[in-house]
Enzyme design. Structure first.
Site, PDB file in Angstrom:
ATOM      1  CD  GLU A  89      36.836  40.740  41.126  1.00 53.53           C
ATOM      2  OE1 GLU A  89      37.131  40.013  40.165  1.00 53.53           O
ATOM      3  OE2 GLU A  89      37.146  41.953  41.193  1.00 53.53           O
TER       4      GLU A  89
ATOM      5  CE  LYS B 136      36.152  40.278  36.427  1.00 58.06           C
ATOM      6  NZ  LYS B 136      37.297  40.475  37.346  1.00 58.06           N
TER       7      LYS B 136
ATOM      8  CB  CYS C 139      36.023  44.001  38.778  1.00 53.66           C
ATOM      9  SG  CYS C 139      37.454  45.100  38.983  1.00 53.66           S
TER      10      CYS C 139
END
Length: 550
Positions: free
Chosen positions: A41, A113, A149
């Site tokens: 990330e 995300k 994540c």
């Protein structure tokens, strides 16, 4: 499909250097026959880059780097994390936390995300605009779902939708920071997600230190049955390779034992802080006590003994035993030892302050069991002389001075502002006192000899700032203190809850008072490495001016 996870250590803000590293590792993955390589990330701008993400020119620079990098992605698909400038962003948030899909020399797609964490050390809702859509791409005939994540830390979300639409592999580039035991927690979660989705999961984590955070790597691949089929090492860069669908034995680095893991996190965090900030040498005030001994060992392991200087500064209250232990530790570590007597300076301070430190006639009678204010002043003068000398050596030689206070001391304010708190980095700031002892014993055990003499471990803790001084004259025994601090600082328990759990009320009240009163000191402390689930700093943000007790 042959999958590669590029567990790399980027540097926040070093956009061109990070992109060059990614290009190099794309080439390495291609040379190993991988069809897909996953990077962590936000590996292009670095993570967490904090308010750099609010600068338009920073975002533009990292976007240009990704566009240039895309030309390197030929004969392979690369998933690369970056801060994508947002069209129509509000005045504050101007970016998405995104993954660029690079293939055939161009950016083929971008995933944003969905779930932005805003707890503990995470502040992503300050910086990023959340995405809302799942995204899957096809690589070598295999459906690959994209997440980042936090997107998978709870069931459902984009991963479930991507798997339901036919993705057999869920890629999860991450920047998941370390705390003690975090690796096993993550692994359990990913095994559950794989079973729940009936898909492979590929978690590619950052590795390295960034200010107070350490990223431990330990990237892994889990199978649809919930098994771990590949695992990378902790605290080092690695290219982890795995076949999807999986057949046969995978590469499974064994997790480190608990104390070795904590020690490894501290060493990596220190090493990266030193070198990423351009320091070439570190200095430690070595007292012959357990805390400075651990810091010196960590420094020798992290940056090398040739880059470490230990300074012994005995006062009239320093015992010959502790001075000799300090010399022996420096010799065992094979680092430079400097000795400076501070008694002449103490005498000069006493002479200069004579007549200014008497208690006024109107003073409230003091508690005879506690040192008088002039005595406490003299103790602090000693600590500040030592701090002044360390900073002078730092100025002259370009050292980074490492402070040696542990979490137990920092919690209750058992440290001297501008004295033993003086320095640039607080290596064991988040390490409770009892854990300090455990880490020293374990490091000795690994060395097969006493790097730190047994006398240091066995001696009652003392600041040695007055004759016969012991820490327990002023504090509860560390075994009890650390239990109370674990409840109050790390688990946010209140007074009644702690007492109901069996902690003595008088000691609980004393510790609460000390912790709350010391907030102003902690605000002035050097940054230090986070190794518990709640460290002082971003994890725990309390007002200095505060009348709420317990």
């Amino acid at each position: 499909m042959r999958l590669a996870l590029a567990q790399v250590d980027p540097t926040v803000g070093a956009i061109d250097a990070n992109a060059a590293k990614v290009a190099e590792w794309i080439g390495r993955a291609r040379d190993e026959g991988a069809e897909l390589v996953i990077f962590p990330e936000l590996c292009i701008p670095g993570y967490p880059a904090e308010d750099l993400y609010l600068k338009r020119h920073f975002l533009a620079a990292n976007r240009r780097a990704v566009e240039r990098l895309a030309k390197e992605a030929t004969g392979i698909t690369a998933l690369v994390g970056f801060a994508e400038p947002a069209e129509g962003g509000d005045d504050a948030r101007r970016a998405h936390n995104s993954i660029a899909v690079l293939a055939e020399g161009a950016v083929q797609a971008v995933y944003r995300k969905n779930r932005l964490p805003n707890y503990a050390v995470f502040d992503e809702q300050r910086y990023f605009i959340p995405g809302s859509e799942p995204l899957a791409v096809e690589v070598d005939g295999l459906g690959v779902g994209l997440t980042v994540c936090e997107d998978v830390w709870l069931p459902g979300g984009p991963a479930q939708a991507e798997a339901a639409a036919g993705a057999r592999l869920i890629a999860n580039p991450s920047g998941s920071p370390y705390h003690r035991g975090k690796g096993s927690e993550r692994e359990t979660m990913f095994c559950e997600r794989s079973r729940g989705c009936g898909a492979y999961f590929a978690f590619c984590n950052l590795v390295g230190g960034q200010d107070e955070l350490v990223f431990d790597g330990q990237s892994l691949v889990t199978g649809p049955d919930g098994s771990v089929i590949a695992r990378a090492a902790q605290f080092e860069e690695e290219l982890l390779l795995c076949e999807i669908p999986h057949a046969g034995e995978g590469s499974l680095a064994e997790p480190l034992p608990d104390l070795d893991e904590v020690y490894g996190a501290l060493a990596l965090g220190l090493r990266d802080y030193v070198f990423k900030n351009g320091f070439k040498h570190v200095g430690v005030a070595l007292s012959g006590g357990i805390d400075s001994a651990l810091v010196a060992m960590l420094a020798a392991d992290a940056v090398g003994p040739e880059r470490l200087s230990c300074v012994v500064m005995p006062s009239p209250h320093s015992s010959s035993a502790t001075q000799q232990d300090a010399r022996e530790i420096a010799g065992n570590l094979r680092c430079e030892l400097i000795e400076i007597e501070i008694e002449p300076m103490m005498e000069s301070y006493e002479q200069a302050l004579r007549g200014h430190l008497e208690e006024p006639a109107t003073a409230v009678p003091r508690d005879p069991t506690k040192p008088s204010e002039p005595d406490l002043t003299a103790e602090n003068v000693q600590a500040r002389i030592r701090g002044n000398l360390m900073m002078a050596l730092s100025n002259r030689h370009g050292w980074l001075v490492l402070t040696t206070g542990n979490k137990s001391e920092m919690s209750v304010g058992y440290a001297t502002l501008y004295g033993d708190m003086a320095g640039g980095f607080a290596v064991i700031k988040d390490v409770p006192k009892q854990l300090v002892y455990e880490l020293v014993r374990r490091r000795n055990e690994r060395a097969g000899r006493e790097l730190v003499p047994a006398s240091v471990i066995d001696r009652a803790p003392s600041a040695e700032l007055r004759p016969g001084q012991r820490d327990e004259d002023s504090l509860p025994p560390y075994e009890l203190l650390d239990r109370i601090l674990g409840a109050y600082v790390e688990r946010d328990q209140g007074r009644e809850e702690m007492i109901a759990a069996g902690l003595p009320a008088e000691r609980v009240d004393e510790v609460i008072r000390l912790v709350d009163r010391a907030e102003y000191k902690r605000r002035q402390a050097a940054p230090g490495i986070r190794i518990t689930p709640k460290a002082f700093g971003k994890d725990r943000r309390l007002p200095i001016t505060n009348r709420f007790g317990g």
